[in-house]
Design an enzyme around this catalytic site. Structure first.
Site: not given
Ligand SMILES: *Cc1c(COP(=O)(O)O)cnc(C)c1O
Length: 339
Positions: A80, A183, A219
């Protein structure tokens, strides 16, 4: 060293002994460096400061009943991070270098990994930034990858419980073809005001709709959303949400439990048909959702009348945690023991 009160750790920064760094210069990743300083020296024209060339990851190390330390699906975090770096034109760190750095920083800070009984864990924060100086809008020619760790407490201090969320129509987190699937720190800056307003109004987090039409579920805060109905695990498909590794794992576990799994656009109205709903991510695994308010439409979608998590959310939560802590067999090859 003062004894650490494992039972009362918060999700804050506690200094540890070491962090690790890898510099990218002249297009090449260098050797892993170990540092005991928690500051970095940065050029004032570094692209991370001006043009947002910044990516991060989040994962945890868990100490099991057997004393062994486990990482959960770290290869997914490495992949990722590569996708994120590709998305914002930064140098990509190969998975084997990511692994080398995670293993090293966890081992060097072994004494900060909470004991099994505490329910706490060691939070691992990798980040990658553009350090090369630029004034024009261009990608940097130098990068820094680093990882620090800090012990964090169990997310649910008062026990696994459902909490309220609120739909925001005033703010979007990321555009449909923007950086929502990466991210990057910029997405978080864009969410801080919405998050503050939601918290001030007594909610756990803000809940985003798709930013084009405000019709579909995206989300919640910094976590993915899922709903449960008719023995089906449903999670939104959207071009602006972050692909959560926790969500991916829960989809697999739901399938293992004999449930159907659907990843598709979810209309806001469909919320009224869900028997259970939750937010999922590394921090909490699952944060069960008690209700989602939509103040602008004067509507409330209620999933839990007594504040208790639903049976399927509870089962999924217990199962994933059991795998992470080594209490149950790792049938999918998700766990790596730190040796
Ligand atoms: C990091 C993150 C998540 C969760 O991801 P995981 O890999 O399950 O920790 C969900 N939404 C956003 C916006 C994030 O930055």
């Amino acid at each position: 060293m003062k004894e650490i009160d494992w039972a009362n750790l918060s999700f804050g920064y506690m200094p540890t002994d070491y962090n690790v760094r890898i510099y990218n210069r002249n297009g090449k990743w260098g050797e892993l460096e170990v540092s005991s300083s928690d500051t970095i020296n940065l050029h004032m024209a570094a692209t991370c400061l001006h043009y947002g060339q910044e990516a991060f990851e989040g994962l945890k190390a868990y100490r099991g009943k057997d004393g062994k330390v486990r990482l959960f699906r770290f290869e997914e975090n490495a992949a990722r991070l590569q996708r994120t770096c590709h998305g914002i034109m930064m140098a990509e760190l190969p998975t084997d270098r990511f692994k080398e750095a995670v293993m090293k920083v966890v081992k060097l800070n072994e004494r900060f990994i909470p004991p099994y009984e505490s329910g706490a864990s060691l939070y691992i924060r990798p980040l990658l930034i553009g350090t090369g100086a630029q004034v024009g809008v261009k990608p940097a020619d130098e990068y820094l990858f680093m990882i620090f760790v800090t012990p964090v407490g169990p997310y649910f201090k008062g026990g696994f419980a459902a909490t309220p969320y609120v739909i925001t129509r005033k703010y979007d987190r990321a555009a449909p073809h923007g950086t929502g699937t990466y991210k990057v720190g910029g997405n978080y800056a864009a969410s801080l005001r919405a998050s503050k307003e939601a918290h001030d109004a007594g909610y756990s987090a803000e809940f985003y709709l798709d930013c084009k039409e405000h019709k579909f579920i995206d989300e919640c805060g910094a976590a993915n959303f899922f709903g449960i109905k008719d023995n089906t695990y449903i999670t939104p498909l959207s071009s602006s949400i972050l692909p959560s590794i926790t969500n991916k794992s829960l989809m697999q576990l739901a399938e293992d439990m004999g449930m159907e799994v659907e990843r598709r656009p979810v209309l806001e109205e469909e919320l009224s048909t869900f028997e259970e709903a939750g937010a999922c991510g590394t921090a909490a695994v699952i944060s069960p959702i008690q209700r989602i308010d939509d103040p602008e439409n004067n509507h409330s979608y209620v999933f839990s009348h007594d504040g208790k998590p639903g049976p399927i959310s509870t089962k999924l939560y217990n199962k994933l945690r059991a795998i992470q802590y080594g209490d149950e067999p790792d049938t999918h090859g998700w766990v790596t023991i730190v040796e």
